[in-house]
Design a protein around this motif. Structure first.
Motif, PDB file in Angstrom:
ATOM      1  N   GLY A   1       2.577 -26.493   6.638  1.00  0.00           N
ATOM      2  CA  GLY A   1       3.654 -26.329   5.677  1.00  0.00           C
ATOM      3  C   GLY A   1       3.416 -25.315   4.591  1.00  0.00           C
ATOM      4  N   LYS A   2       2.268 -24.636   4.604  1.00  0.00           N
ATOM      5  CA  LYS A   2       1.935 -23.657   3.574  1.00  0.00           C
ATOM      6  C   LYS A   2       2.002 -22.258   4.164  1.00  0.00           C
ATOM      7  CE  LYS A   2      -1.880 -22.268   0.538  1.00  0.00           C
ATOM      8  NZ  LYS A   2      -3.270 -22.561   0.130  1.00  0.00           N
ATOM      9  N   THR A   3       2.777 -21.374   3.521  1.00  0.00           N
ATOM     10  CA  THR A   3       2.869 -19.998   3.984  1.00  0.00           C
ATOM     11  C   THR A   3       1.571 -19.264   3.674  1.00  0.00           C
ATOM     12  OG1 THR A   3       5.262 -19.963   3.633  1.00  0.00           O
ATOM     13  CG2 THR A   3       4.147 -17.838   3.784  1.00  0.00           C
ATOM     14  N   VAL A   4       0.911 -18.747   4.728  1.00  0.00           N
ATOM     15  CA  VAL A   4      -0.361 -18.047   4.534  1.00  0.00           C
ATOM     16  C   VAL A   4      -0.246 -16.570   4.894  1.00  0.00           C
ATOM     17  CG1 VAL A   4      -1.703 -20.141   4.925  1.00  0.00           C
ATOM     18  CG2 VAL A   4      -1.196 -18.633   6.863  1.00  0.00           C
ATOM     19  N   PHE A   5       0.913 -16.160   5.428  1.00  0.00           N
ATOM     20  CA  PHE A   5       1.052 -14.770   5.828  1.00  0.00           C
ATOM     21  C   PHE A   5       2.544 -14.474   5.931  1.00  0.00           C
ATOM     22  CE2 PHE A   5      -0.641 -10.939   7.789  1.00  0.00           C
ATOM     23  CZ  PHE A   5       0.438 -10.464   8.510  1.00  0.00           C
ATOM     24  N   SER A   6       2.924 -13.232   5.575  1.00  0.00           N
ATOM     25  CA  SER A   6       4.322 -12.844   5.676  1.00  0.00           C
ATOM     26  C   SER A   6       4.408 -11.361   5.981  1.00  0.00           C
ATOM     27  CB  SER A   6       5.055 -13.160   4.365  1.00  0.00           C
ATOM     28  OG  SER A   6       6.375 -12.715   4.423  1.00  0.00           O
ATOM     29  N   ARG A   7       5.312 -10.975   6.880  1.00  0.00           N
ATOM     30  CA  ARG A   7       5.531  -9.568   7.179  1.00  0.00           C
ATOM     31  C   ARG A   7       7.033  -9.290   7.168  1.00  0.00           C
ATOM     32  NH1 ARG A   7       2.709  -5.499   8.842  1.00  0.00           N
ATOM     33  NH2 ARG A   7       0.916  -6.704   9.466  1.00  0.00           N
ATOM     34  N   LYS A   8       7.418  -8.232   6.489  1.00  0.00           N
ATOM     35  CA  LYS A   8       8.819  -7.847   6.398  1.00  0.00           C
ATOM     36  C   LYS A   8       9.254  -7.157   7.685  1.00  0.00           C
ATOM     37  CE  LYS A   8       9.842  -4.301   3.845  1.00  0.00           C
ATOM     38  NZ  LYS A   8      10.007  -3.472   2.636  1.00  0.00           N
TER      39      LYS A   8
ATOM     40  N   ASP B   1       0.828  -1.201   0.000  1.00  0.00           N
ATOM     41  CA  ASP B   1       0.000   0.000   0.000  1.00  0.00           C
ATOM     42  C   ASP B   1       0.866   1.257   0.000  1.00  0.00           C
ATOM     43  OD1 ASP B   1       1.004   0.118   2.573  1.00  0.00           O
ATOM     44  OD2 ASP B   1      -0.878  -0.450   3.543  1.00  0.00           O
ATOM     45  N   GLY B   2       2.154   1.082  -0.273  1.00  0.00           N
ATOM     46  CA  GLY B   2       3.085   2.193  -0.272  1.00  0.00           C
ATOM     47  C   GLY B   2       3.785   2.375   1.060  1.00  0.00           C
ATOM     48  N   LEU B   3       3.205   1.813   2.108  1.00  0.00           N
ATOM     49  CA  LEU B   3       3.821   1.879   3.428  1.00  0.00           C
ATOM     50  C   LEU B   3       4.319   0.514   3.861  1.00  0.00           C
ATOM     51  CD1 LEU B   3       1.213   4.191   5.223  1.00  0.00           C
ATOM     52  CD2 LEU B   3       3.402   4.850   4.192  1.00  0.00           C
ATOM     53  N   ASP B   4       3.467  -0.504   3.746  1.00  0.00           N
ATOM     54  CA  ASP B   4       3.832  -1.870   4.104  1.00  0.00           C
ATOM     55  C   ASP B   4       3.761  -2.755   2.870  1.00  0.00           C
ATOM     56  OD1 ASP B   4       4.215  -1.452   6.882  1.00  0.00           O
ATOM     57  OD2 ASP B   4       2.035  -1.434   7.155  1.00  0.00           O
ATOM     58  N   THR B   5       4.655  -3.737   2.819  1.00  0.00           N
ATOM     59  CA  THR B   5       4.644  -4.748   1.769  1.00  0.00           C
ATOM     60  C   THR B   5       4.528  -6.109   2.423  1.00  0.00           C
ATOM     61  OG1 THR B   5       6.016  -3.379   0.314  1.00  0.00           O
ATOM     62  CG2 THR B   5       5.916  -5.737  -0.167  1.00  0.00           C
ATOM     63  N   VAL B   6       3.545  -6.891   2.013  1.00  0.00           N
ATOM     64  CA  VAL B   6       3.265  -8.177   2.644  1.00  0.00           C
ATOM     65  C   VAL B   6       3.321  -9.275   1.585  1.00  0.00           C
ATOM     66  CG1 VAL B   6       1.579  -9.536   3.947  1.00  0.00           C
ATOM     67  CG2 VAL B   6       1.836  -7.082   4.393  1.00  0.00           C
ATOM     68  N   GLU B   7       4.089 -10.314   1.857  1.00  0.00           N
ATOM     69  CA  GLU B   7       4.164 -11.459   0.955  1.00  0.00           C
ATOM     70  C   GLU B   7       2.907 -12.311   1.088  1.00  0.00           C
ATOM     71  OE1 GLU B   7       6.759 -15.447   0.971  1.00  0.00           O
ATOM     72  OE2 GLU B   7       7.964 -13.635   0.622  1.00  0.00           O
ATOM     73  N   LEU B   8       2.307 -12.642  -0.051  1.00  0.00           N
ATOM     74  CA  LEU B   8       1.086 -13.442  -0.067  1.00  0.00           C
ATOM     75  C   LEU B   8       1.335 -14.883  -0.476  1.00  0.00           C
ATOM     76  CD1 LEU B   8      -1.230 -10.841  -1.850  1.00  0.00           C
ATOM     77  CD2 LEU B   8      -1.048 -11.268   0.605  1.00  0.00           C
ATOM     78  N   ARG B   9       2.272 -15.102  -1.381  1.00  0.00           N
ATOM     79  CA  ARG B   9       2.565 -16.449  -1.866  1.00  0.00           C
ATOM     80  C   ARG B   9       4.060 -16.567  -2.156  1.00  0.00           C
ATOM     81  NH1 ARG B   9      -1.584 -17.760  -0.170  1.00  0.00           N
ATOM     82  NH2 ARG B   9      -3.306 -18.910  -1.167  1.00  0.00           N
TER      83      ARG B   9
ATOM     84  N   PRO C   1     -12.090 -16.752   3.908  1.00  0.00           N
ATOM     85  CA  PRO C   1     -11.145 -16.899   2.807  1.00  0.00           C
ATOM     86  C   PRO C   1      -9.683 -16.958   3.247  1.00  0.00           C
ATOM     87  CG  PRO C   1     -12.129 -14.711   2.795  1.00  0.00           C
ATOM     88  CD  PRO C   1     -12.817 -15.492   3.855  1.00  0.00           C
ATOM     89  N   ASP C   2      -9.104 -18.145   3.113  1.00  0.00           N
ATOM     90  CA  ASP C   2      -7.658 -18.360   3.187  1.00  0.00           C
ATOM     91  C   ASP C   2      -6.984 -17.704   4.385  1.00  0.00           C
ATOM     92  OD1 ASP C   2      -4.985 -18.225   0.759  1.00  0.00           O
ATOM     93  OD2 ASP C   2      -5.497 -19.663   2.317  1.00  0.00           O
ATOM     94  N   PHE C   3      -7.561 -17.919   5.575  1.00  0.00           N
ATOM     95  CA  PHE C   3      -6.945 -17.448   6.804  1.00  0.00           C
ATOM     96  C   PHE C   3      -6.738 -15.936   6.807  1.00  0.00           C
ATOM     97  CE2 PHE C   3      -6.581 -21.769   7.598  1.00  0.00           C
ATOM     98  CZ  PHE C   3      -5.812 -22.405   6.650  1.00  0.00           C
ATOM     99  N   ALA C   4      -7.722 -15.202   6.313  1.00  0.00           N
ATOM    100  CA  ALA C   4      -7.584 -13.750   6.229  1.00  0.00           C
ATOM    101  C   ALA C   4      -7.510 -13.083   7.595  1.00  0.00           C
ATOM    102  CB  ALA C   4      -8.762 -13.166   5.454  1.00  0.00           C
ATOM    103  N   ASP C   5      -7.906 -13.806   8.654  1.00  0.00           N
ATOM    104  CA  ASP C   5      -7.897 -13.189   9.978  1.00  0.00           C
ATOM    105  C   ASP C   5      -6.593 -13.458  10.733  1.00  0.00           C
ATOM    106  OD1 ASP C   5      -8.514 -15.840  10.022  1.00  0.00           O
ATOM    107  OD2 ASP C   5     -10.052 -15.709  11.579  1.00  0.00           O
ATOM    108  N   VAL C   6      -5.539 -13.874  10.051  1.00  0.00           N
ATOM    109  CA  VAL C   6      -4.219 -13.961  10.678  1.00  0.00           C
ATOM    110  C   VAL C   6      -3.738 -12.547  11.000  1.00  0.00           C
ATOM    111  CG1 VAL C   6      -1.791 -14.535  10.295  1.00  0.00           C
ATOM    112  CG2 VAL C   6      -3.583 -16.112   9.550  1.00  0.00           C
ATOM    113  N   SER C   7      -3.186 -12.360  12.219  1.00  0.00           N
ATOM    114  CA  SER C   7      -2.709 -11.044  12.623  1.00  0.00           C
ATOM    115  C   SER C   7      -1.404 -11.196  13.388  1.00  0.00           C
ATOM    116  CB  SER C   7      -3.752 -10.350  13.503  1.00  0.00           C
ATOM    117  OG  SER C   7      -3.247  -9.137  14.019  1.00  0.00           O
ATOM    118  N   LEU C   8      -0.403 -10.358  13.014  1.00  0.00           N
ATOM    119  CA  LEU C   8       0.852 -10.283  13.748  1.00  0.00           C
ATOM    120  C   LEU C   8       1.132  -8.826  14.069  1.00  0.00           C
ATOM    121  CD1 LEU C   8       3.443 -12.587  11.881  1.00  0.00           C
ATOM    122  CD2 LEU C   8       1.992 -13.177  13.803  1.00  0.00           C
ATOM    123  N   ASN C   9       1.376  -8.526  15.340  1.00  0.00           N
ATOM    124  CA  ASN C   9       1.895  -7.229  15.741  1.00  0.00           C
ATOM    125  C   ASN C   9       3.322  -7.435  16.227  1.00  0.00           C
ATOM    126  OD1 ASN C   9      -0.468  -5.685  15.251  1.00  0.00           O
ATOM    127  ND2 ASN C   9      -1.368  -6.536  17.123  1.00  0.00           N
TER     128      ASN C   9
END
Length: 794
Positions: A782-789, A635-643, A708-716
């Motif tokens: 074993g499947k990556t469903v969320f990623s934060r830089k 979004d210009g501020l954060d970049t999140v890996e999806l796959r 949909p695909d674990f959309a409620d995963v949250s990491l702070n």
């Protein structure tokens, strides 16, 4: 060293004839096969006039006595580090050889031939490896692409050739090869093109000019005899041998280009040399190719000898050609097939040149196809209407000029070797009718400015591109009566296609575009491409397949079967062997245009993809490579890996299920999607290729997604940036699921793996890692469903 010992070291086979090859104006004198693979080649003549071939092998240098050309005999063998790359040059009675494994530069004193040689390895100038060497006309040794990342270093050979003296270096770009004359270097800088450098003061090289050009992968260069034209090769399948006028370095001009006809232009040119205004070039898969360049604006193929059974691959077939022996023989080093001694018959081409104009307006007509010559690939007129074509053999020909919208015309001509025939042609235009197209928004019924409209004539005989003005309209009076396919689209709308028979009574079209985000790349919506890769960067085009040696497919030669148009986005598109135009020595990003999500409730991402990740001789020989393809949103501020895809072979089109993303970015900001792949190991170690097609944003409800695909995963995560630890507050979906939170480096390697038992909680990760970019990833089964830089600073 006795010859018996030499034969045991090299594994040299006895002389044997080869099967008849495709050839023209070149005959085979002799052939010497080896068990080791070959690389480059050079020639040497001793003080008695005896001629030798200096043959680069993966395990050393073979010195072959060709004083009796029909019976080549290996006189000496000098062992060296195992290396697929060697380059050889001579000065006086010394040879200088590079390799890309180690031990520096090999120097061989050839004065004792044929009975013995003296040699040594030397790491002059702290050079352990180099890709090429060059000896200039003023006695300077250039060591090029040194230590796998350098430009070149210069050494003086005039005082003591056995102990070169360092003079200076050039490090602005990596240099793959160079040619020099009278203190000017013509440096081949791969994707940076051709660079001219003033070496009057070797301690302080000065760039004179740089000439970049589309799809540049400048592999080597050579000047013509007059010094006003430079010829370059691009080491890419189906690439051209190109002539550039370099009289004025500030205005380097294109003159002409040519491809080998042996395999219909599919092979890659490797190394070009110039002898008496003939271009003597080694082609992967095609062998020796000879071009008459006496008229550099009209290059004419006049000879060839195919040394290889290969048809289109890179890094297979002829590596080098040496044409400068006083006997007139040409030496060819074929990687798999061995040393060829060839006798060319140099002859000038027959030249046909002229101008094509419109018979009614006298305006020049561009892109007119010119056919009628065996062995010649089809030529086209330039924007000026001028054309230049030639053939090797004199005689009577029938020449056909054709372009969509004009009556084709045929002319008999008689051509002679070394003679120019001028033929000007005026083509008669077919009757035309006007067409008006209007584009409206299907919801607001307002005109849509900036819409791309592409009209395609039957059999793809012609393609016309337009852009609507502020009133959403285009008008063109040039249409020939016929049925045309139209592709119509704009970023932020759903692309449409339709057909219409255009006649004087049916000359208007109104199209309603529906808002939304869909791109099958039939039109160019200006996705951005960034990165450091030397080649294999993302490009839009119709996929050209890559194949294994057994002809089985690596990557498909088609896009999605049911979408609009034949295009996709893919990393390199030269086709042929998988290592020909894959991602090399860096990374490449494909970035979508901005997307406004305000009209979506629960947007999800869909696309199709394929990915090849295979190691040739890198960290995992003949197995999966260590590279990857990732898909991220920003979004210009954060970049999140999806796959993240790691292969090794997902080389058919795969449909990615819907991926939700709004819970990980700020949906109030425009977002972009990033497709990223890389080659981690330098050199041609891994095959890395990827493609994307059928990109779209849809509502979750339209594809029946529930949860949909674990959309409620949250990491702070804090602190940001980190130093020695991070604290992680996490929230994961409840249920009997296997969860992990991992710390991953930019290579995709897991550094810390933390199993998670509770769906919510807090954990602390401590580490001692170098500063840089890392990722926290959440895995389920074993499947990556969320990623934060995250960023670690030191």
């Amino acid at each position: 060293m006795t010859k018996t010992t030499i034969f045991l070291l090299t594994g040299l086979l006895s002389f044997s004839p080869v099967a008849a090859q495709l050839q023209k104006n070149v005959t085979l004198v002799s052939h010497l096969p080896y068990t080791a693979e070959l690389n480059d080649i050079w020639g040497y003549t001793d003080s008695l006039g005896n001629e030798y071939a200096l043959v680069g092998l993966t395990n050393g240098v073979s010195i072959v006595d060709i004083s009796t050309p029909s019976q080549p005999v290996e006189a000496q063998f000098v062992p060296g580090p195992i290396s697929p790359w060697r380059d050889l040059q001579t000065f006086d009675h010394y040879a200088y050889i590079s390799n890309e494994t180690g031990s520096g530069i090999l120097i061989i004193d050839l004065s004792g031939l044929p009975n013995n040689v003296v040699y040594k390895d030397t790491t002059i100038g702290a050079i352990a490896t180099a890709h090429n060497v060059w000896v200039s006309d003023n006695g300077f040794l250039y060591v090029i692409g040194y230590n796998k990342s350098g430009g070149f270093k210069v050494f003086d050979l005039n005082g003591d050739p056995w102990n070169p003296v360092y003079l200076g270096d050039y490090q602005f770009h990596y240099v793959h090869d160079l040619y020099s004359r009278q203190n000017t270097v013509y440096a081949s800088e791969l994707s940076f093109g051709l660079t001219l450098i003033d070496m009057s003061n070797p301690a302080l090289p000065q760039v004179i000019a740089n000439h970049d050009y589309p799809r540049a992968f400048t592999h080597n260069s050579w000047l013509n005899d007059n010094g006003n034209v430079c010829f370059t090769t691009d080491e890419v399948a189906a690439a051209y041998l190109t002539a550039w006028e370099v009289n004025d370095p500030s205005d380097i001009r294109f003159l002409d280009r040519i491809r080998s006809s042996v395999n219909q232009g599919r092979a890659a040119p490797h190394n070009v040399h110039v002898l008496n205004d003939y271009l003597v070039t080694s082609y992967y898969a095609d062998g020796l190719n000879i071009v008459d360049a006496s008229r550099p604006e009209n290059l004419v193929e006049v000879g060839y000898y195919d040394t290889s059974p290969k048809t289109s691959g890179l890094f297979e077939g002829a590596w080098g050609a040496y044409p400068f022996l006083s006997s007139g023989l040409v030496l060819i080093a074929d990687i798999e097939e061995g040393l060829f001694v060839l006798q060319p018959q140099y002859r000038r081409g027959c030249y046909l040149e002229g101008k094509v104009t419109d018979a009614q307006t006298t305006a020049p007509v561009s892109n007119v196809g010119i056919e009628g010559f065996p062995d010649s690939l089809e030529e086209f007129s330039l924007t000026t209407g001028d054309y230049a074509i030639g053939v090797a053999d004199s005689g009577a020909y029938t020449v056909i000029f054709s372009k969509y919208g004009y009556e084709s015309d045929t002319f008999p001509v008689v051509l002679d070797n070394g003679q120019l025939t001028v033929l000007d042609v005026a083509l008669t235009p077919l009757p035309r009718t006007p067409l008006k197209i209007k584009i409206l928004d299907s919801q607001t019924l307002q005109p849509v400015a900036g819409t791309q409209v592409q009209a395609i004539a039957p059999d793809n005989a012609a393609v016309f591109d337009y852009l609507t003005g502020f009133n959403g309209q285009i008008t063109d009076n040039r249409f020939v009566i016929n049925t045309y396919d139209f592709i119509i689209g704009k970023w932020g709308y759903i692309t449409q296609d339709t057909s219409i028979m255009i006649t004087p009574g049916n000359d208007s079209l109104v199209v309603f575009l529906t808002p939304g985000y869909y791109d099958d790349f039939a039109l160019d919506f200006e996705w951005e491409v960034e990165g450091t890769a030397e080649r294999g960067i993302w490009e839009r085009g119709e996929p050209i397949g890559t194949y294994r040696e057994d002809s089985s497919i690596y990557n498909p030669e088609y896009d999605l079967p049911d979408d609009i148009g034949p295009q996709a986005y893919l990393t390199g598109n030269a086709g042929g062997a998988p290592f020909g135009d894959d991602v090399d020595n860096g990374y490449t990003f494909l970035i979508s245009p901005p997307i406004n999500l305000s009209a979506y409730s629960e947007p999800v991402l869909q696309y199709h993809w394929w990915f090849l990740n295979w190691s040739l001789n890198g960290s995992n020989p003949d197995g999966p490579g260590n590279d990857f393809l990732t898909v991220s949103v920003t979004d210009g501020l954060d970049t999140v890996e999806l796959r993240r895809y790691t292969g090794p072979f997902d080389t058919t089109w795969n449909a990615e299920v819907s991926i939700p993303f709004v819970n990980v970015i700020n949906r109030n900001l425009p977002v972009r999607f990033l497709f990223y792949t890389q080659d981690l190991e330098p050199g041609n170690q891994d095959a890395v290729e990827a493609a994307i097609d059928g990109f779209r944003i849809v509502e979750a409800s339209s594809v029946g997604l529930e949860n949909p695909d674990f959309a409620d995963v949250s990491l702070n995560v804090y602190p940001v940036p980190a130093q020695d630890f991070v604290e992680i507050d996490y929230q994961l979906p409840a249920g009997n699921l296997q969860w992990e939170i991992n710390l991953v480096n930019i290579k995709g390697q897991k550094l810390i793996c933390q199993p998670i038992e509770n769906p919510s909680g807090k954990l602390r990760m401590e580490f001692s890692l170098p500063g840089g970019i890392y990722f926290l990833t959440v895995e389920n089964d074993g499947k990556t469903v969320f990623s934060r830089k995250i960023l670690i600073r030191r």
